[in-house]
Each structure stands twice: as structure tokens, then as C-alpha cells.
Design a protein around this motif. Structure first.
Motif, PDB file in Angstrom:
ATOM      1  N   LEU A   1       0.802  -1.211   0.000  1.00 38.35           N
ATOM      2  CA  LEU A   1       0.000   0.000   0.000  1.00 38.35           C
ATOM      3  C   LEU A   1       0.845   1.276   0.000  1.00 38.35           C
ATOM      4  O   LEU A   1       0.446   2.282  -0.584  1.00 38.35           O
ATOM      5  CB  LEU A   1      -0.931   0.016   1.224  1.00 38.35           C
ATOM      6  N   ILE A   2       2.005   1.250   0.638  1.00 33.51           N
ATOM      7  CA  ILE A   2       2.770   2.472   0.839  1.00 33.51           C
ATOM      8  C   ILE A   2       3.904   2.669  -0.168  1.00 33.51           C
ATOM      9  O   ILE A   2       4.369   3.793  -0.352  1.00 33.51           O
ATOM     10  CB  ILE A   2       3.311   2.524   2.288  1.00 33.51           C
ATOM     11  N   HIS A   3       4.356   1.618  -0.839  1.00 37.48           N
ATOM     12  CA  HIS A   3       5.579   1.754  -1.638  1.00 37.48           C
ATOM     13  C   HIS A   3       5.446   2.775  -2.767  1.00 37.48           C
ATOM     14  O   HIS A   3       6.374   3.535  -3.030  1.00 37.48           O
ATOM     15  CB  HIS A   3       6.030   0.394  -2.186  1.00 37.48           C
ATOM     16  N   PHE A   4       4.303   2.846  -3.420  1.00 39.22           N
ATOM     17  CA  PHE A   4       4.148   3.783  -4.531  1.00 39.22           C
ATOM     18  C   PHE A   4       4.207   5.228  -4.040  1.00 39.22           C
ATOM     19  O   PHE A   4       4.813   6.091  -4.678  1.00 39.22           O
ATOM     20  CB  PHE A   4       2.839   3.518  -5.279  1.00 39.22           C
ATOM     21  N   VAL A   5       3.599   5.482  -2.894  1.00 36.88           N
ATOM     22  CA  VAL A   5       3.630   6.824  -2.308  1.00 36.88           C
ATOM     23  C   VAL A   5       5.062   7.214  -1.975  1.00 36.88           C
ATOM     24  O   VAL A   5       5.486   8.351  -2.237  1.00 36.88           O
ATOM     25  CB  VAL A   5       2.728   6.891  -1.055  1.00 36.88           C
ATOM     26  N   ILE A   6       5.809   6.295  -1.412  1.00 38.29           N
ATOM     27  CA  ILE A   6       7.209   6.571  -1.057  1.00 38.29           C
ATOM     28  C   ILE A   6       8.036   6.832  -2.312  1.00 38.29           C
ATOM     29  O   ILE A   6       8.821   7.782  -2.358  1.00 38.29           O
ATOM     30  CB  ILE A   6       7.782   5.419  -0.218  1.00 38.29           C
ATOM     31  N   ILE A   7       7.867   6.018  -3.334  1.00 41.33           N
ATOM     32  CA  ILE A   7       8.619   6.210  -4.577  1.00 41.33           C
ATOM     33  C   ILE A   7       8.291   7.568  -5.182  1.00 41.33           C
ATOM     34  O   ILE A   7       9.197   8.317  -5.598  1.00 41.33           O
ATOM     35  CB  ILE A   7       8.331   5.068  -5.573  1.00 41.33           C
ATOM     36  N   GLN A   8       7.018   7.919  -5.242  1.00 42.55           N
ATOM     37  CA  GLN A   8       6.627   9.213  -5.815  1.00 42.55           C
ATOM     38  C   GLN A   8       7.191  10.370  -4.994  1.00 42.55           C
ATOM     39  O   GLN A   8       7.635  11.376  -5.556  1.00 42.55           O
ATOM     40  CB  GLN A   8       5.102   9.311  -5.906  1.00 42.55           C
ATOM     41  N   ALA A   9       7.182  10.251  -3.683  1.00 46.03           N
ATOM     42  CA  ALA A   9       7.732  11.306  -2.828  1.00 46.03           C
ATOM     43  C   ALA A   9       9.234  11.460  -3.055  1.00 46.03           C
ATOM     44  O   ALA A   9       9.745  12.587  -3.124  1.00 46.03           O
ATOM     45  CB  ALA A   9       7.446  10.992  -1.362  1.00 46.03           C
ATOM     46  N   LEU A  10       9.944  10.348  -3.200  1.00 42.20           N
ATOM     47  CA  LEU A  10      11.387  10.421  -3.451  1.00 42.20           C
ATOM     48  C   LEU A  10      11.681  11.057  -4.802  1.00 42.20           C
ATOM     49  O   LEU A  10      12.580  11.892  -4.928  1.00 42.20           O
ATOM     50  CB  LEU A  10      12.004   9.017  -3.374  1.00 42.20           C
ATOM     51  N   VAL A  11      10.930  10.672  -5.804  1.00 44.29           N
ATOM     52  CA  VAL A  11      11.143  11.215  -7.154  1.00 44.29           C
ATOM     53  C   VAL A  11      10.815  12.713  -7.183  1.00 44.29           C
ATOM     54  O   VAL A  11      11.581  13.511  -7.729  1.00 44.29           O
ATOM     55  CB  VAL A  11      10.307  10.433  -8.192  1.00 44.29           C
ATOM     56  N   ARG A  12       9.697  13.101  -6.613  1.00 43.68           N
ATOM     57  CA  ARG A  12       9.275  14.515  -6.653  1.00 43.68           C
ATOM     58  C   ARG A  12      10.193  15.427  -5.854  1.00 43.68           C
ATOM     59  O   ARG A  12      10.294  16.613  -6.144  1.00 43.68           O
ATOM     60  CB  ARG A  12       7.844  14.652  -6.158  1.00 43.68           C
ATOM     61  N   ASN A  13      10.842  14.887  -4.833  1.00 43.24           N
ATOM     62  CA  ASN A  13      11.755  15.694  -4.017  1.00 43.24           C
ATOM     63  C   ASN A  13      13.203  15.592  -4.476  1.00 43.24           C
ATOM     64  O   ASN A  13      14.102  16.047  -3.784  1.00 43.24           O
ATOM     65  CB  ASN A  13      11.631  15.310  -2.539  1.00 43.24           C
ATOM     66  N   GLY A  14      13.409  14.972  -5.619  1.00 44.04           N
ATOM     67  CA  GLY A  14      14.754  14.895  -6.178  1.00 44.04           C
ATOM     68  C   GLY A  14      15.690  13.956  -5.451  1.00 44.04           C
ATOM     69  O   GLY A  14      16.900  14.071  -5.568  1.00 44.04           O
ATOM     70  N   LEU A  15      15.157  13.019  -4.697  1.00 41.69           N
ATOM     71  CA  LEU A  15      15.999  12.095  -3.937  1.00 41.69           C
ATOM     72  C   LEU A  15      16.245  10.789  -4.682  1.00 41.69           C
ATOM     73  O   LEU A  15      16.880   9.890  -4.151  1.00 41.69           O
ATOM     74  CB  LEU A  15      15.361  11.800  -2.579  1.00 41.69           C
ATOM     75  N   ALA A  16      15.746  10.685  -5.900  1.00 42.16           N
ATOM     76  CA  ALA A  16      15.942   9.481  -6.706  1.00 42.16           C
ATOM     77  C   ALA A  16      17.152   9.699  -7.610  1.00 42.16           C
ATOM     78  O   ALA A  16      17.063  10.344  -8.635  1.00 42.16           O
ATOM     79  CB  ALA A  16      14.697   9.197  -7.522  1.00 42.16           C
ATOM     80  N   MET A  17      18.289   9.186  -7.191  1.00 39.47           N
ATOM     81  CA  MET A  17      19.520   9.361  -7.952  1.00 39.47           C
ATOM     82  C   MET A  17      19.860   8.070  -8.676  1.00 39.47           C
ATOM     83  O   MET A  17      20.841   7.416  -8.353  1.00 39.47           O
ATOM     84  CB  MET A  17      20.644   9.787  -7.026  1.00 39.47           C
ATOM     85  N   GLY A  18      19.038   7.659  -9.605  1.00 33.94           N
ATOM     86  CA  GLY A  18      19.239   6.407 -10.313  1.00 33.94           C
ATOM     87  C   GLY A  18      18.296   5.344  -9.802  1.00 33.94           C
ATOM     88  O   GLY A  18      17.727   5.464  -8.717  1.00 33.94           O
ATOM     89  N   SER A  19      18.139   4.297 -10.581  1.00 34.96           N
ATOM     90  CA  SER A  19      17.141   3.290 -10.227  1.00 34.96           C
ATOM     91  C   SER A  19      17.563   2.418  -9.045  1.00 34.96           C
ATOM     92  O   SER A  19      16.735   2.082  -8.213  1.00 34.96           O
ATOM     93  CB  SER A  19      16.815   2.422 -11.437  1.00 34.96           C
ATOM     94  N   VAL A  20      18.841   2.044  -8.945  1.00 33.26           N
ATOM     95  CA  VAL A  20      19.268   1.184  -7.838  1.00 33.26           C
ATOM     96  C   VAL A  20      19.146   1.912  -6.499  1.00 33.26           C
ATOM     97  O   VAL A  20      18.567   1.360  -5.549  1.00 33.26           O
ATOM     98  CB  VAL A  20      20.693   0.632  -8.068  1.00 33.26           C
TER      99      VAL A  20
END
Length: 90
Positions: A36-55
Motif C-alpha cells: 500500500l505504501i511503496h508507490f507513495v514513497i517512490i513518488q515522494a522520493l522522485v518529486r523531491n529529487g531524492l531518486a539518484m538512479g534506479s538502484v
């Protein structure tokens, strides 16, 4: 389905023995909350610029999903377990 059948019927088989480790069994309590929560966490990381690559995104989102699921389990699910048992009869 056959994999789950054999994992349950032969838990001591070498290939399934890892599922009996304490921390793996503990994480096994959290999957629905993690789902239930993983998609929200992924979107929050991506929108806040904390996604530095897929791994790193995968590792960070998994870690945060487990942490949030553990928190929900301790704060919500465990305290309401007696009420659930009383209302459902099991």
C-alpha cells in the motif's frame, strides 16, 4: 503456486530455509502495508529529487517501505488485534 506449496510443506529444504530466518519472517508480516505504501514513497522520493538512479531509488524505497510498515504494524495492527479477534471470532 507450486513454489508456495513446497515452501510450506518442506520448510527445512535448503532452498526454503532462508524463509525461516527471524528477520525474513518479521518482514513477512509487512507485505500488505508495504504494497500500500511503496508507490507513495517512490513518488515522494522522485518529486523531491531524492531518486539518484534506479538502484538507489529501489534500495531507499524498500528501506523506507519496511520502516513505515513496521511502524504501522506496531502502532496500528498490533493494538487492534484483540478487537479484530473479538469481532471476527478468530
Amino acid at each position: 503456486m507450486p513454489v508456495f506449496h513446497y515452501a510450506v510443506t518442506w520448510p527445512d529444504a535448503p532452498v526454503f530455509r532462508v524463509l525461516n530466518w527471524g528477520w525474513v519472517r518479521r518482514i513477512g508480516v509487512y507485505p500488505y502495508t508495504m504494497y500500500l505504501i511503496h508507490f507513495v514513497i517512490i513518488q515522494a522520493l522522485v518529486r523531491n529529487g531524492l531518486a539518484m538512479g534506479s538502484v538507489p531509488l529501489i534500495l531507499l524505497s524498500f528501506t523506507l517501505s519496511v520502516a513505515v510498515a513496521a511502524l504501522v504494524y506496531e502502532v496500528v495492527e498490533k493494538p487492534f488485534r484483540p478487537l479484530r479477534a473479538r469481532l471476527t471470532g478468530h
